[in-house]
Design an enzyme around this catalytic site. Structure first.
Site, mmCIF file in Angstrom:
data_model
loop_
_atom_site.group_PDB
_atom_site.id
_atom_site.type_symbol
_atom_site.label_atom_id
_atom_site.label_comp_id
_atom_site.label_asym_id
_atom_site.label_seq_id
_atom_site.Cartn_x
_atom_site.Cartn_y
_atom_site.Cartn_z
ATOM 1 N N ARG A 143 -22.245 -6.891 51.889
ATOM 2 C CA ARG A 143 -21.568 -7.052 50.587
ATOM 3 C C ARG A 143 -21.179 -5.672 50.031
ATOM 4 O O ARG A 143 -20.013 -5.302 50.007
ATOM 5 C CB ARG A 143 -22.482 -7.819 49.615
ATOM 6 C CG ARG A 143 -21.747 -8.493 48.468
ATOM 7 C CD ARG A 143 -21.360 -7.555 47.363
ATOM 8 N NE ARG A 143 -22.514 -6.845 46.819
ATOM 9 C CZ ARG A 143 -22.405 -5.774 46.017
ATOM 10 N NH1 ARG A 143 -21.225 -5.305 45.689
ATOM 11 N NH2 ARG A 143 -23.499 -5.165 45.575
ATOM 12 N N ASP A 144 -22.162 -4.893 49.648
ATOM 13 C CA ASP A 144 -21.879 -3.574 49.061
ATOM 14 C C ASP A 144 -21.060 -2.719 50.042
ATOM 15 O O ASP A 144 -20.155 -1.976 49.644
ATOM 16 C CB ASP A 144 -23.214 -2.876 48.741
ATOM 17 C CG ASP A 144 -23.126 -1.913 47.569
ATOM 18 O OD1 ASP A 144 -22.028 -1.419 47.290
ATOM 19 O OD2 ASP A 144 -24.174 -1.648 46.955
ATOM 20 N N HIS A 186 -32.173 0.629 44.173
ATOM 21 C CA HIS A 186 -30.897 0.569 44.897
ATOM 22 C C HIS A 186 -30.218 1.937 44.748
ATOM 23 O O HIS A 186 -29.600 2.213 43.725
ATOM 24 C CB HIS A 186 -30.057 -0.562 44.286
ATOM 25 C CG HIS A 186 -28.690 -0.732 44.858
ATOM 26 N ND1 HIS A 186 -28.283 -1.882 45.504
ATOM 27 C CD2 HIS A 186 -27.611 0.090 44.891
ATOM 28 C CE1 HIS A 186 -27.023 -1.761 45.885
ATOM 29 N NE2 HIS A 186 -26.581 -0.560 45.522
ATOM 30 N N HIS A 243 -27.765 5.141 46.034
ATOM 31 C CA HIS A 243 -26.617 5.556 46.843
ATOM 32 C C HIS A 243 -26.842 6.996 47.259
ATOM 33 O O HIS A 243 -27.502 7.769 46.560
ATOM 34 C CB HIS A 243 -25.319 5.401 46.040
ATOM 35 C CG HIS A 243 -24.844 3.982 45.989
ATOM 36 N ND1 HIS A 243 -23.604 3.585 46.419
ATOM 37 C CD2 HIS A 243 -25.466 2.854 45.586
ATOM 38 C CE1 HIS A 243 -23.469 2.279 46.265
ATOM 39 N NE2 HIS A 243 -24.594 1.807 45.756
ATOM 40 N N CYS A 250 -18.838 2.392 45.559
ATOM 41 C CA CYS A 250 -18.573 1.729 44.289
ATOM 42 C C CYS A 250 -17.068 1.784 44.081
ATOM 43 O O CYS A 250 -16.449 2.812 44.329
ATOM 44 C CB CYS A 250 -19.308 2.459 43.167
ATOM 45 S SG CYS A 250 -18.990 1.754 41.538
ATOM 46 N N ASN A 259 -24.004 3.920 50.295
ATOM 47 C CA ASN A 259 -25.362 3.462 49.981
ATOM 48 C C ASN A 259 -26.311 4.268 50.851
ATOM 49 O O ASN A 259 -25.926 4.801 51.881
ATOM 50 C CB ASN A 259 -25.516 1.990 50.367
ATOM 51 C CG ASN A 259 -25.032 1.060 49.300
ATOM 52 O OD1 ASN A 259 -23.845 0.987 49.037
ATOM 53 N ND2 ASN A 259 -25.952 0.350 48.693
#
Ligand code: ZN
Length: 305
Positions: free
Chosen positions: A15-16, A209, A211, A242, A251
């Protein structure tokens, strides 16, 4: 505070990571990559998003991906829900996933640019969304983005972030994720933050979470671990970033996180060589080199000399 001997890692690359790829990844390739990752023994993976396809075309095939992937029952799949309409669409696919993630940015400017709402509007939408999701038996992770700094507003106060977290817990969220969305956190800040977070939100699962935008991702993960954080999100191959602002890449790489934890004797249950295989496959399918260190160097092998 005793250090966790065992941690949970949610793989968010599908996803990310995929969301931030400049070119659309064919559905077949996504299915192959998710299945390769699932073989590594993850218990949690974020695999799709119910954002509007015109906003994030990279994830427009989420429903098809959810329907097609064949993964072990031991893995909990989560999907990102941007709003009530997204939840409605997701519930039509209810049998294909277990958990949902909601995102709000702690900073007003980032929230507006990312989801075109004020923070308060996002919170009020969440207050309607979460009970609906809970009634369906879904586990809800509320993710607070720009929790450690905003590229537009600078400092984000821990009090502001923890205030939002508290409200999410009152709404019924069972897990709160703290996102360093554009890689602005530093390890001492993270230590102070998690110390306060555990004090203020006892019994709530708190997820880190990070990055790796500026290379501090692992140091921040260690700082969180040292304060008792036992839940992390990361992305194989260091995929991700992002959408705003441009250039917020990367990430924290799952392989690097796994390598560090494994050398420290912290149990993850995830097989590092299998994740490296999945990242290699991603390099091949995407046609470019990915950013993780362990992908290049391989796992530490004391017997090789
Ligand atoms: Zn992220």
């Amino acid at each position: 505070m005793s250090r966790p001997q065992q941690v949970s890692i949610r793989e968010v690359g599908p996803r990310d990571g995929f969301q931030n790829e400049p070119d659309l990844i064919p559905t077949d390739d996504k299915v192959r990559l998710i299945e390769a990752l699932a073989a590594a023994g993850y218990t949690r993976m974020e695999v799709a998003s119910f954002v509007r396809p015109d906003v994030i075309p990279q994830l427009a095939d989420g429903v098809e991906v959810l329907r097609r992937i064949q993964v072990p029952d031991t893995i909990r799949l989560s999907v990102l829900i941007p709003n009530e309409r997204g939840l409605g669409n997701a519930l039509a696919e209810r049998e294909h996933f277990h958990d949902i993630g909601l995102v709000v940015s702690a900073s007003e400017t980032h929230n507006r640019l990312n989801i075109n709402r004020s923070v308060e509007e996002s919170m009020q939408a969440s207050a309607r969304l979460i009970p609906r999701a809970l009634a369906e038996g879904l586990h809800c992770e509320a993710i607070i983005a720009t929790a450690f700094g905003c590229p537009y507003e600078g400092e984000v106060k821990a009090d502001t972030v923890l205030g939002l977290a508290q409200r999410f817990v009152e709404m019924g969220a069972t897990e709160i994720g703290f996102g360093d969305t554009t890689g602005m956190a530093n390890p001492w800040q993270v230590e102070d933050f998690f110390a306060r977070a555990f004090e203020r939100l006892p019994g709530v699962e708190l997820t880190a979470h990070f990055h790796n935008t500026r290379g501090q991702g692992l140091a921040n993960a260690l700082a969180a671990l040292n304060q008792g954080c036992a839940s992390f999100e990361s992305s194989f191959g260091e995929l991700g970033g992002c959408p705003v602002p441009p250039g917020s890449t990367g990430n924290i790489a799952t392989e690097d996180l796994l390598s560090m934890f494994s050398e420290m004797g912290v149990e993850t249950g995830v097989d590092l060589p299998a994740v490296i295989d999945a990242a290699r496959l991603a390099q091949h399918l995407l046609g470019r080199k990915l950013g993780s260190h362990t992908l290049v160097a391989g796992p530490v092998d004391w017997h090789r000399g």
